[in-house]
Design an enzyme around this catalytic site. Structure first.
Site, mmCIF file in Angstrom:
data_model
loop_
_atom_site.group_PDB
_atom_site.id
_atom_site.type_symbol
_atom_site.label_atom_id
_atom_site.label_comp_id
_atom_site.label_asym_id
_atom_site.label_seq_id
_atom_site.Cartn_x
_atom_site.Cartn_y
_atom_site.Cartn_z
ATOM 1 N N TYR A 28 -11.488 -12.438 107.079
ATOM 2 C CA TYR A 28 -12.403 -11.619 106.291
ATOM 3 C C TYR A 28 -11.667 -10.434 105.674
ATOM 4 O O TYR A 28 -11.857 -10.107 104.507
ATOM 5 C CB TYR A 28 -13.556 -11.151 107.186
ATOM 6 C CG TYR A 28 -14.677 -10.474 106.446
ATOM 7 C CD1 TYR A 28 -15.650 -11.228 105.805
ATOM 8 C CD2 TYR A 28 -14.759 -9.096 106.396
ATOM 9 C CE1 TYR A 28 -16.691 -10.611 105.124
ATOM 10 C CE2 TYR A 28 -15.797 -8.472 105.717
ATOM 11 C CZ TYR A 28 -16.759 -9.230 105.083
ATOM 12 O OH TYR A 28 -17.778 -8.612 104.409
ATOM 13 N N ALA A 59 -15.844 -13.557 112.475
ATOM 14 C CA ALA A 59 -15.599 -13.470 113.914
ATOM 15 C C ALA A 59 -16.611 -14.252 114.740
ATOM 16 O O ALA A 59 -16.273 -14.765 115.804
ATOM 17 C CB ALA A 59 -15.577 -12.009 114.351
ATOM 18 N N LEU A 60 -17.835 -14.367 114.276
ATOM 19 C CA LEU A 60 -18.837 -15.111 115.035
ATOM 20 C C LEU A 60 -18.538 -16.610 115.075
ATOM 21 O O LEU A 60 -18.965 -17.296 116.006
ATOM 22 C CB LEU A 60 -20.235 -14.884 114.458
ATOM 23 C CG LEU A 60 -20.847 -13.513 114.736
ATOM 24 C CD1 LEU A 60 -22.175 -13.360 114.016
ATOM 25 C CD2 LEU A 60 -21.023 -13.286 116.233
ATOM 26 N N CYS A 83 -11.005 -9.443 112.643
ATOM 27 C CA CYS A 83 -11.199 -8.000 112.647
ATOM 28 C C CYS A 83 -12.639 -7.685 112.261
ATOM 29 O O CYS A 83 -13.162 -8.236 111.291
ATOM 30 C CB CYS A 83 -10.236 -7.346 111.661
ATOM 31 S SG CYS A 83 -10.424 -5.562 111.553
ATOM 32 N N ILE A 85 -14.835 -4.292 111.434
ATOM 33 C CA ILE A 85 -14.784 -2.850 111.179
ATOM 34 C C ILE A 85 -16.213 -2.323 111.097
ATOM 35 O O ILE A 85 -17.052 -2.910 110.407
ATOM 36 C CB ILE A 85 -14.018 -2.535 109.869
ATOM 37 C CG1 ILE A 85 -12.567 -3.046 109.973
ATOM 38 C CG2 ILE A 85 -14.041 -1.040 109.578
ATOM 39 C CD1 ILE A 85 -11.754 -2.897 108.694
ATOM 40 N N THR A 89 -24.570 -0.580 109.449
ATOM 41 C CA THR A 89 -25.705 -1.186 110.137
ATOM 42 C C THR A 89 -25.318 -1.587 111.558
ATOM 43 O O THR A 89 -24.154 -1.500 111.952
ATOM 44 C CB THR A 89 -26.190 -2.445 109.381
ATOM 45 O OG1 THR A 89 -25.188 -3.459 109.498
ATOM 46 C CG2 THR A 89 -26.479 -2.132 107.919
ATOM 47 N N HIS A 91 -25.130 -4.505 112.610
ATOM 48 C CA HIS A 91 -24.475 -5.808 112.578
ATOM 49 C C HIS A 91 -23.121 -5.750 113.303
ATOM 50 O O HIS A 91 -22.708 -6.719 113.935
ATOM 51 C CB HIS A 91 -24.298 -6.271 111.127
ATOM 52 C CG HIS A 91 -23.740 -7.640 110.990
ATOM 53 N ND1 HIS A 91 -24.409 -8.760 111.430
ATOM 54 C CD2 HIS A 91 -22.568 -8.081 110.461
ATOM 55 C CE1 HIS A 91 -23.677 -9.829 111.182
ATOM 56 N NE2 HIS A 91 -22.548 -9.441 110.591
ATOM 57 N N ASN A 115 -7.685 -13.193 123.230
ATOM 58 C CA ASN A 115 -8.632 -12.592 122.289
ATOM 59 C C ASN A 115 -7.940 -11.518 121.458
ATOM 60 O O ASN A 115 -7.625 -10.448 121.947
ATOM 61 C CB ASN A 115 -9.826 -11.990 123.042
ATOM 62 C CG ASN A 115 -10.880 -11.423 122.111
ATOM 63 O OD1 ASN A 115 -10.696 -11.358 120.900
ATOM 64 N ND2 ASN A 115 -11.978 -10.999 122.687
#
Length: 183
Positions: A28, A59-60, A83, A85, A89, A91, A115
């Site tokens: 991302y 990441a999910l 990553c 950041i 919100t 989220h 990880n």
């Protein structure tokens, strides 16, 4: 600042047979992901191991890809890179907590996972942590996976599944049903 602290690093594990890892990266933030990836690849190569690479959107999706690879392929271990950041919100908390929790659960099922998903407040923190010549968190994640693989080799590969068994497996194995005393 944590970057100035001294910390102990375990000696690199040595393997007597080929070891292959899968790196799953969420690019991302491409420049940060590329640095994490460079550090991970360097550590894997230094240990004499090999690796494959797959990219996922975020990441999910990293833990899902690792779980799929474990069921459908034959890797010795896994490196999760990405990553997150902090934004404006909540989220951020969801992505950080859920990706970390999923990786932990996969590890508890027996997967050797390092990880390297950074969870930071700002881009500057991410850049320092991802830099292969800096904190090298990608290399650290690869080293963690390699150490877990070495432990598995030391203790022997587990032939039986780790974790819960689906009810169907108990029934087909002739195990006593729910409410049975087993007598």
């Amino acid at each position: 600042m944590a970057g100035n602290e001294q910390h102990y690093v375990l000696p690199r594990p040595v393997f007597d047979k080929p070891v292959k890892l899968l790196i799953v990266v969420a690019p991302y933030y491409k420049d940060i992901a590329d640095n994490l990836l460079a550090g991970a690849r360097a550590e894997i190569e230094a240990a004499g191991a090999s690796c494959d690479l797959v990219e996922v959107p975020g990441a999910l999706e990293v833990p899902t890809a690792l779980g799929m690879a474990d069921r459908l392929s034959n890797f010795d271990g896994y490196v999760a890179l990405g990553c997150v950041i902090r934004g404006e919100t909540t989220h951020y908390e969801t992505v950080c907590n859920d990706s970390s929790r999923a990786l932990t659960l996969l590890g508890l099922q027996g997967l050797a996972i390092g990880n390297g998903i950074l969870t930071v407040e700002n881009r500057a923190q991410a850049e320092v942590r991802a830099d292969p010549d800096g904190q090298n968190k990608g290399g650290g994640a690869a080293a963690a996976a390699l150490h877990l693989i070495a432990l598995r080799h030391k203790w022997g590969r587990v032939d039986k599944p780790v974790g819960f068994r689906p009810w169907e497996e108990y029934r087909l194995a002739g195990d006593p049903g729910e409410g049975s005393t087993g007598a």
